[in-house]
Design a protein around this motif. Structure first.
Motif, short mmCIF file in Angstrom:
data_model
loop_
_atom_site.label_atom_id
_atom_site.label_comp_id
_atom_site.label_asym_id
_atom_site.label_seq_id
_atom_site.Cartn_x
_atom_site.Cartn_y
_atom_site.Cartn_z
N VAL A 110 75.58 -109.06 64.23
CA VAL A 110 74.79 -108.45 65.31
C VAL A 110 73.60 -107.72 64.68
CG1 VAL A 110 74.76 -106.71 67.14
CG2 VAL A 110 76.76 -108.20 66.87
N ILE A 111 72.42 -107.90 65.28
CA ILE A 111 71.21 -107.20 64.85
C ILE A 111 70.77 -106.30 66.00
CG2 ILE A 111 68.86 -107.40 63.97
CD1 ILE A 111 69.52 -110.32 63.23
N VAL A 112 70.72 -104.99 65.76
CA VAL A 112 70.27 -104.05 66.79
C VAL A 112 68.80 -103.73 66.57
CG1 VAL A 112 70.61 -101.79 67.85
CG2 VAL A 112 72.59 -103.07 67.00
N THR A 113 67.96 -104.07 67.56
CA THR A 113 66.52 -103.79 67.49
C THR A 113 66.13 -103.10 68.80
OG1 THR A 113 65.81 -105.88 68.51
CG2 THR A 113 66.24 -105.92 66.16
N THR A 117 68.55 -94.76 55.06
CA THR A 117 69.32 -94.73 53.81
C THR A 117 70.76 -95.21 54.04
OG1 THR A 117 69.75 -92.39 54.25
CG2 THR A 117 67.96 -92.91 52.71
N GLN A 118 71.12 -95.42 55.32
CA GLN A 118 72.46 -95.94 55.65
C GLN A 118 72.51 -97.46 55.60
OE1 GLN A 118 74.24 -93.09 58.96
NE2 GLN A 118 72.07 -93.40 59.34
N LEU A 119 71.41 -98.09 55.14
CA LEU A 119 71.32 -99.55 55.09
C LEU A 119 71.29 -100.07 53.66
CD1 LEU A 119 68.48 -100.11 57.74
CD2 LEU A 119 70.94 -100.20 58.13
N LYS A 120 71.65 -101.32 53.52
CA LYS A 120 71.44 -102.05 52.27
C LYS A 120 70.05 -102.69 52.32
CE LYS A 120 76.34 -103.38 52.28
NZ LYS A 120 77.27 -104.54 52.37
N HIS A 121 69.61 -103.26 51.20
CA HIS A 121 68.28 -103.85 51.17
C HIS A 121 68.15 -105.09 52.06
CE1 HIS A 121 67.07 -101.23 47.83
NE2 HIS A 121 65.84 -101.59 48.13
N ASN A 122 69.27 -105.69 52.45
CA ASN A 122 69.19 -106.82 53.37
C ASN A 122 69.21 -106.37 54.83
OD1 ASN A 122 71.85 -106.01 53.56
ND2 ASN A 122 72.72 -108.08 53.47
N LEU A 123 69.14 -105.04 55.05
CA LEU A 123 69.13 -104.38 56.35
C LEU A 123 70.49 -104.41 57.06
CD1 LEU A 123 65.58 -105.24 57.73
CD2 LEU A 123 66.34 -103.23 56.48
N GLU A 124 71.54 -104.74 56.32
CA GLU A 124 72.89 -104.61 56.82
C GLU A 124 73.35 -103.17 56.62
OE1 GLU A 124 77.23 -106.88 56.28
OE2 GLU A 124 75.75 -106.90 54.65
N ASN A 159 78.36 -106.83 58.65
CA ASN A 159 77.78 -107.80 59.59
C ASN A 159 76.94 -107.16 60.70
OD1 ASN A 159 79.10 -109.80 58.13
ND2 ASN A 159 80.85 -109.83 59.51
N LEU A 160 76.68 -105.85 60.59
CA LEU A 160 75.81 -105.16 61.55
C LEU A 160 74.49 -104.84 60.86
CD1 LEU A 160 75.25 -103.67 64.23
CD2 LEU A 160 76.36 -101.66 63.22
N GLY A 206 66.93 -111.07 60.55
CA GLY A 206 67.32 -112.36 61.09
C GLY A 206 67.70 -113.34 59.99
N VAL A 207 66.90 -113.37 58.93
CA VAL A 207 67.19 -114.23 57.78
C VAL A 207 68.54 -113.86 57.16
CG1 VAL A 207 66.51 -114.71 55.39
CG2 VAL A 207 64.81 -114.84 57.23
N ASN A 208 68.74 -112.58 56.95
CA ASN A 208 69.96 -112.15 56.24
C ASN A 208 71.21 -112.26 57.09
OD1 ASN A 208 69.35 -111.38 53.44
ND2 ASN A 208 67.86 -110.01 54.39
N ALA A 209 71.07 -112.08 58.40
CA ALA A 209 72.22 -112.31 59.28
C ALA A 209 72.62 -113.78 59.23
CB ALA A 209 71.90 -111.88 60.70
#
Length: 625
Positions: free
Chosen positions: A152-155, A352-359, A365-366, A389-392
């Motif tokens: 899931v990607i929250v935007t 700062t709660q994210l990884k570099h892939n924006l997960e 998986n979020l 989107g790419v990393n998901a």
């Protein structure tokens, strides 16, 4: 296919710029994607100014296009004006910017998304997330549907518990005329996420028929407009609409101050932080009280509308104050309002709660993208959306993450800044944030990024073929110039016309062309060169690449060397299980910051505020270096 029994590979929550690019990227990588948005009529809505690009932002749009995203193509197809900013400076500073037709922009985005395979749509509000311990497995909607997904990607943009302010009036909403989104923040906080509040604002929209343009300065587009996309599916503009420039004055400032006691910014009702580099007009006259005037840009919203965006007059002051003050701006004496300016507060989650892939680090998986990460601007949001989107998609395909380095893209700088440094105010990209900006020019984004995108399955073959052809022709022309020897009879008339020192004997053209006072077109009357250009179908894009090489190759090579040094530190990994509390040689602040952010490499650790060079030396020892 029923929403009740389908498990999607990717669900994208929100249909703004981040959500639209995220949905396009994951679907184009071949995974089954669902875009859920509160209103399908408002996909990729330009909520604020009707423009894309600008300083550093234009480079980001070019990068999105080079990777196979849609923003550049949509902007070209809907542009009403194009400008290349900073053309008087070096090529590292050149930044494309386009005014767009707001209604056509959203329509074009929706059309392109509807023509994208593997992409489904659903109009509803997501008011909850479904977890299985530390994994996300789906979303809950306002209608009571539970839709399952692998990622899931929250935007959510400015919609998470959004609150709109106009003077002393406050009401819930994520944008003018649209409701706020509730439930997502609460679910995430319950899972241990840290949240905060940010503020942004927007100016009034007015009736262009009520303005007197004779009192303003016309600002036309470029004489020879370029475009954003590297692909031939779009064309440069053949006609353009002008913008106009006018100014506030002391009378305007005095009238605005009359409403300060009723301003939510000054009476304490807005407690969150607004964008430093795009302040409201009341903030500008308060912080810069010594300035007697501020610029106001009058920007048309499209080809066939009279609606005008009053850029530079963002405000949340009471409507009567807005009405009275704006009429003292030259050209606005008889203005008619379409809608008043307002401020909006919304929830965000420190990145700062994210990884570099924006997960997210807490929930597998979020992914988060856009203003939920504390950024401001369409371009920053779209870039994050594409990367998320790419990393998901890669996650569902059990492939390695796609991460751009700071030396590879402005998008890499943007994400690394967010992940490593965090932000306490809306983050905006500037060229000054990129330490390798000579490498990260807008003209070479395709050369830098398209092959990388092709390898992961996003950029298509035709895009790659164009890049390889551009690289080959550029290199061949450089080699031709290195071999081409010109006689003094050929070149001296050109040098004399520029009041430059002449040559006394034949010389390689590449040495002469490196002189800063000369441009490539000065040599087009040299027959052998012109014949080569015509025979090999060399276009202006390739000539520009060669000219930049001639003038800046020394600077470029120096930056490449510096980037290589940085990348050597990137290759020194830090295990995710590393316990900084046991490294007593580290400063207390370093231990605290490193434990919170959990950098993945020595290079990332070195960019964390509060981590000193001596702390890095200690870590290098522990890593066996």
């Amino acid at each position: 296919m029923s929403l009740y029994n389908t498990i999607y590979d990717v669900i994208v929550v929100g249909g703004g710029h981040a959500g639209s690019e995220a949905a396009a990227a994951s679907a184009n990588m071949g995974v089954h994607t669902l875009l859920i948005t509160m209103n399908l009529q408002n996909i990729a809505q330009m909520s604020c100014n009707p423009a894309m690009g600008g300083i550093a932002k234009g480079q980001i749009v070019r990068e999105i296009d080079a990777l196979g995203g849609y923003s550049g193509i949509v902007t070209d197809k809907t542009a009403i004006q194009f400008k290349m900013l900073n053309k008087s400076k070096g090529p590292a500073m050149w930044s494309p910017r386009a005014q767009s037709d707001r209604m056509q922009f959203a329509e074009c985005w929706r059309t392109m998304l509807e023509q994208t395979d593997n992409l489904d749509f659903y109009q509803d509000s997501v008011n909850g997330l479904i977890f299985d311990d530390t994994k996300i497995v789906g979303v809950k909607t306002a209608l009571g549907l539970e839709i399952k997904a692998r990622t899931v990607i929250v935007t959510a943009g400015t919609f998470l518990n959004g609150l709109i302010h106009i003077g002393e009036k406050t009401f819930g909403g994520g944008r003018a005329g649209e409701g706020a989104s509730t439930g997502i923040t609460e679910d995430l906080v319950e899972k241990g996420f840290e949240s905060g509040r940010m503020k942004t604002g927007t100016p009034p929209r007015v009736d262009g028929r009520s303005l007197d343009y004779s009192k303003m300065t016309e600002q036309p587009g470029d004489d020879n407009p370029e475009k954003f996309s590297y692909m031939p599916v779009t064309k440069s503009l053949t006609k353009q609409r002008s913008c106009y420039l006018t100014y506030t004055n002391p009378e305007v400032h005095d009238l605005l101050r009359e409403g300060f006691d009723r301003s939510p910014m000054f009476n304490g009702r807005i407690k969150s932080t607004g964008p430093r580099y795009c302040p409201s007009v009341e903030d500008k006259i308060n912080r810069f009280a010594e300035k007697e005037r501020h610029q106001v840009f009058v920007e048309p919203e499209g080809w066939n509308t009279v609606e005008i965006y009053v850029n530079g007059f963002s405000t949340s002051l009471p409507e009567d104050i807005q009405d009275k003050a704006i009429r003292s701006i030259p050209g606005f004496e008889n203005v008619k309002f379409f809608r008043y300016g307002y401020a909006i507060e919304y929830d965000y989650f420190p990145p700062t709660q994210l990884k570099h892939n924006l997960e997210t680090k807490l929930i597998e998986n979020l992914f988060f993208a856009g203003q939920i990460n504390g950024t401001t601007g369409y371009e920053e949001a779209a870039a994050q959306g594409l990367i998320a989107g790419v990393n998901a998609a890669l996650k569902t395909q059990e492939r390695e993450p796609f991460i751009l380095k700071r030396s590879e893209a402005y998008i890499g700088v943007l994400i690394d800044d967010l992940i490593t440094k965090g932000t306490e105010e809306p983050y905006r990209m500037f060229t000054s944030r990129a330490e390798y900006r000579t490498l990260l020019r807008q003209d070479n984004a395709d050369i830098r990024l398209t092959e990388k995108s092709f390898k992961i399955g996003l950029a298509k073959q035709d895009r790659l073929d164009r890049v390889l052809n551009k690289k080959e022709k550029t290199q061949n022309l450089i080699e031709f110039l290195e071999k081409l020897s010109v006689k003094k009879e050929e070149i001296n008339p050109i040098l004399e016309s520029k009041n430059l020192a002449v040559i006394n004997q034949s010389m390689k053209l590449i040495k002469i062309a490196a002189r800063p006072q000369l441009v490539f077109n000065d040599f087009r009357n040299i027959e052998r060169l012109e014949n080569y250009i015509q025979e090999n179908n060399i276009d202006q894009e390739i000539i520009e690449q060669v000219e930049i090489h001639l003038k800046y190759s020394g600077y470029i090579e120096k930056e490449k060397a510096n980037a290589d040094k940085l990348n050597r530190l990137e290759n020194v990994p830090i295990p995710s299980s590393f316990d900084y509390s046991k490294v007593k040689s580290l400063s207390y602040e370093a231990r605290e910051k490193l434990s919170k952010i959990q950098p993945t490499s020595i290079s990332q650790a070195s960019r964390i505020s509060g981590v000193s060079p001596s702390d890095i030396s200690v870590l290098l020892v522990y890593m066996g270096r």
